[in-house]
Design a protein around this motif. Sequence first.
Motif, PDB file in Angstrom:
ATOM      1  N   UNK A  36       0.838  -1.181   0.000  1.00 47.88           N
ATOM      2  CA  UNK A  36       0.000   0.000   0.000  1.00 47.88           C
ATOM      3  C   UNK A  36       0.881   1.242   0.000  1.00 47.88           C
ATOM      4  N   UNK A  37       0.448   2.291  -0.666  1.00 45.89           N
ATOM      5  CA  UNK A  37       1.220   3.508  -0.800  1.00 45.89           C
ATOM      6  C   UNK A  37       1.092   4.376   0.450  1.00 45.89           C
ATOM      7  N   UNK A  38       2.160   5.115   0.747  1.00 43.94           N
ATOM      8  CA  UNK A  38       2.157   6.001   1.908  1.00 43.94           C
ATOM      9  C   UNK A  38       1.137   7.123   1.714  1.00 43.94           C
ATOM     10  N   UNK A  39       0.460   7.527   2.788  1.00 42.22           N
ATOM     11  CA  UNK A  39      -0.523   8.605   2.652  1.00 42.22           C
ATOM     12  C   UNK A  39       0.167   9.933   2.363  1.00 42.22           C
ATOM     13  N   UNK A  40      -0.479  10.748   1.549  1.00 39.94           N
ATOM     14  CA  UNK A  40       0.041  12.080   1.261  1.00 39.94           C
ATOM     15  C   UNK A  40      -0.695  13.071   2.153  1.00 39.94           C
ATOM     16  N   UNK A  41       0.058  13.859   2.864  1.00 34.24           N
ATOM     17  CA  UNK A  41      -0.514  14.883   3.724  1.00 34.24           C
ATOM     18  C   UNK A  41      -0.455  16.226   3.002  1.00 34.24           C
ATOM     19  N   UNK A  42      -1.226  17.162   3.481  1.00 35.67           N
ATOM     20  CA  UNK A  42      -1.139  18.535   2.974  1.00 35.67           C
ATOM     21  C   UNK A  42      -0.121  19.257   3.843  1.00 35.67           C
ATOM     22  N   UNK A  43       0.936  19.756   3.223  1.00 34.88           N
ATOM     23  CA  UNK A  43       2.030  20.386   3.956  1.00 34.88           C
ATOM     24  C   UNK A  43       1.950  21.902   3.826  1.00 34.88           C
ATOM     25  N   UNK A  44       2.172  22.587   4.951  1.00 33.05           N
ATOM     26  CA  UNK A  44       2.214  24.048   4.948  1.00 33.05           C
ATOM     27  C   UNK A  44       3.354  24.521   5.835  1.00 33.05           C
ATOM     28  N   UNK A  45       3.809  25.737   5.554  1.00 35.49           N
ATOM     29  CA  UNK A  45       4.916  26.299   6.336  1.00 35.49           C
ATOM     30  C   UNK A  45       4.468  26.564   7.763  1.00 35.49           C
ATOM     31  N   UNK A  46       5.379  26.286   8.676  1.00 33.55           N
ATOM     32  CA  UNK A  46       5.158  26.583  10.089  1.00 33.55           C
ATOM     33  C   UNK A  46       6.014  27.772  10.493  1.00 33.55           C
ATOM     34  N   UNK A  47       6.840  27.565  11.502  1.00 32.70           N
ATOM     35  CA  UNK A  47       7.699  28.648  12.009  1.00 32.70           C
ATOM     36  C   UNK A  47       8.704  29.098  10.958  1.00 32.70           C
ATOM     37  N   UNK A  48       9.035  30.376  11.006  1.00 32.90           N
ATOM     38  CA  UNK A  48      10.037  30.957  10.104  1.00 32.90           C
ATOM     39  C   UNK A  48      11.002  31.777  10.923  1.00 32.90           C
ATOM     40  N   UNK A  49      12.205  31.978  10.392  1.00 34.73           N
ATOM     41  CA  UNK A  49      13.212  32.791  11.077  1.00 34.73           C
ATOM     42  C   UNK A  49      13.876  33.723  10.071  1.00 34.73           C
ATOM     43  N   UNK A  50      14.280  34.851  10.573  1.00 36.61           N
ATOM     44  CA  UNK A  50      14.987  35.838   9.760  1.00 36.61           C
ATOM     45  C   UNK A  50      16.478  35.674  10.038  1.00 36.61           C
ATOM     46  N   UNK A  51      17.227  35.260   9.023  1.00 34.78           N
ATOM     47  CA  UNK A  51      18.675  35.088   9.158  1.00 34.78           C
ATOM     48  C   UNK A  51      19.369  35.789   8.013  1.00 34.78           C
ATOM     49  N   UNK A  52      20.272  36.689   8.348  1.00 36.33           N
ATOM     50  CA  UNK A  52      21.083  37.402   7.356  1.00 36.33           C
ATOM     51  C   UNK A  52      20.207  38.073   6.295  1.00 36.33           C
ATOM     52  N   UNK A  53      19.094  38.643   6.728  1.00 39.54           N
ATOM     53  CA  UNK A  53      18.223  39.350   5.812  1.00 39.54           C
ATOM     54  C   UNK A  53      17.302  38.470   4.990  1.00 39.54           C
ATOM     55  N   UNK A  54      17.327  37.155   5.197  1.00 43.84           N
ATOM     56  CA  UNK A  54      16.472  36.226   4.462  1.00 43.84           C
ATOM     57  C   UNK A  54      15.532  35.513   5.431  1.00 43.84           C
ATOM     58  N   UNK A  55      14.313  35.269   4.975  1.00 42.65           N
ATOM     59  CA  UNK A  55      13.373  34.491   5.779  1.00 42.65           C
ATOM     60  C   UNK A  55      13.527  33.024   5.404  1.00 42.65           C
ATOM     61  N   UNK A  56      13.800  32.193   6.407  1.00 42.35           N
ATOM     62  CA  UNK A  56      13.977  30.757   6.178  1.00 42.35           C
ATOM     63  C   UNK A  56      12.912  29.991   6.939  1.00 42.35           C
ATOM     64  N   UNK A  57      12.390  28.971   6.309  1.00 37.73           N
ATOM     65  CA  UNK A  57      11.396  28.122   6.952  1.00 37.73           C
ATOM     66  C   UNK A  57      12.107  27.154   7.893  1.00 37.73           C
ATOM     67  N   UNK A  58      11.634  27.086   9.122  1.00 37.51           N
ATOM     68  CA  UNK A  58      12.207  26.195  10.128  1.00 37.51           C
ATOM     69  C   UNK A  58      11.362  24.961  10.363  1.00 37.51           C
ATOM     70  N   UNK A  59      10.118  24.990   9.875  1.00 37.67           N
ATOM     71  CA  UNK A  59       9.207  23.889  10.179  1.00 37.67           C
ATOM     72  C   UNK A  59       8.155  23.772   9.077  1.00 37.67           C
ATOM     73  N   UNK A  60       7.824  22.546   8.729  1.00 36.18           N
ATOM     74  CA  UNK A  60       6.714  22.230   7.827  1.00 36.18           C
ATOM     75  C   UNK A  60       5.745  21.375   8.614  1.00 36.18           C
ATOM     76  N   UNK A  61       4.452  21.649   8.477  1.00 35.88           N
ATOM     77  CA  UNK A  61       3.420  20.923   9.220  1.00 35.88           C
ATOM     78  C   UNK A  61       2.568  20.145   8.223  1.00 35.88           C
ATOM     79  N   UNK A  62       2.442  18.840   8.451  1.00 35.14           N
ATOM     80  CA  UNK A  62       1.632  17.973   7.599  1.00 35.14           C
ATOM     81  C   UNK A  62       0.269  17.729   8.211  1.00 35.14           C
ATOM     82  N   UNK A  63      -0.781  18.084   7.476  1.00 31.19           N
ATOM     83  CA  UNK A  63      -2.157  17.944   7.969  1.00 31.19           C
ATOM     84  C   UNK A  63      -2.902  16.894   7.159  1.00 31.19           C
ATOM     85  N   UNK A  64      -3.820  16.204   7.818  1.00 28.21           N
ATOM     86  CA  UNK A  64      -4.659  15.225   7.114  1.00 28.21           C
ATOM     87  C   UNK A  64      -5.829  15.946   6.441  1.00 28.21           C
ATOM     88  N   UNK A  65      -6.756  15.187   5.879  1.00 28.32           N
ATOM     89  CA  UNK A  65      -7.898  15.774   5.167  1.00 28.32           C
ATOM     90  C   UNK A  65      -8.800  16.604   6.075  1.00 28.32           C
TER      91      UNK A  65
END
Length: 106
Positions: A1-30
């Motif tokens: 059976x195939x692995x379930x696909x979640x809906x992923x969205x950006x979570x926490x972000x940080x400002x480093x050296x003038x750039x915004x970097x994503x620190x976390x991705x959150x996977x949600x079910x239906x």
Amino acid sequence: MQAPRLRWMRGRRAEEAGETRTLEWVGCDDAGEAIARVVRVLGPLWTGWRSYRAVALDEDGRVIELRPGEPPDGAGWLACVGGQVVGRAALPLQAVRTAEAALSPE
């Protein structure tokens, strides 16, 4: 059976050296419930030739963030399901696939 696909969205972000970097991705079910997370492990802060393992989060230096050494083999992303780490990866997409594979029934 195939692995379930979640809906992923950006979570926490940080400002480093003038750039915004994503620190976390959150996977949600239906239903929109957070099932899994992919979290970036921050290593020491480098400025020139110096390395800082404690970084101030406020101007007064009262709140600090302790940062561990560099992750092994460049695997700076943790794949988490619930409160358990199920794998490490060098890239966020690899960690996403690891988290989804951990959710698949065997």
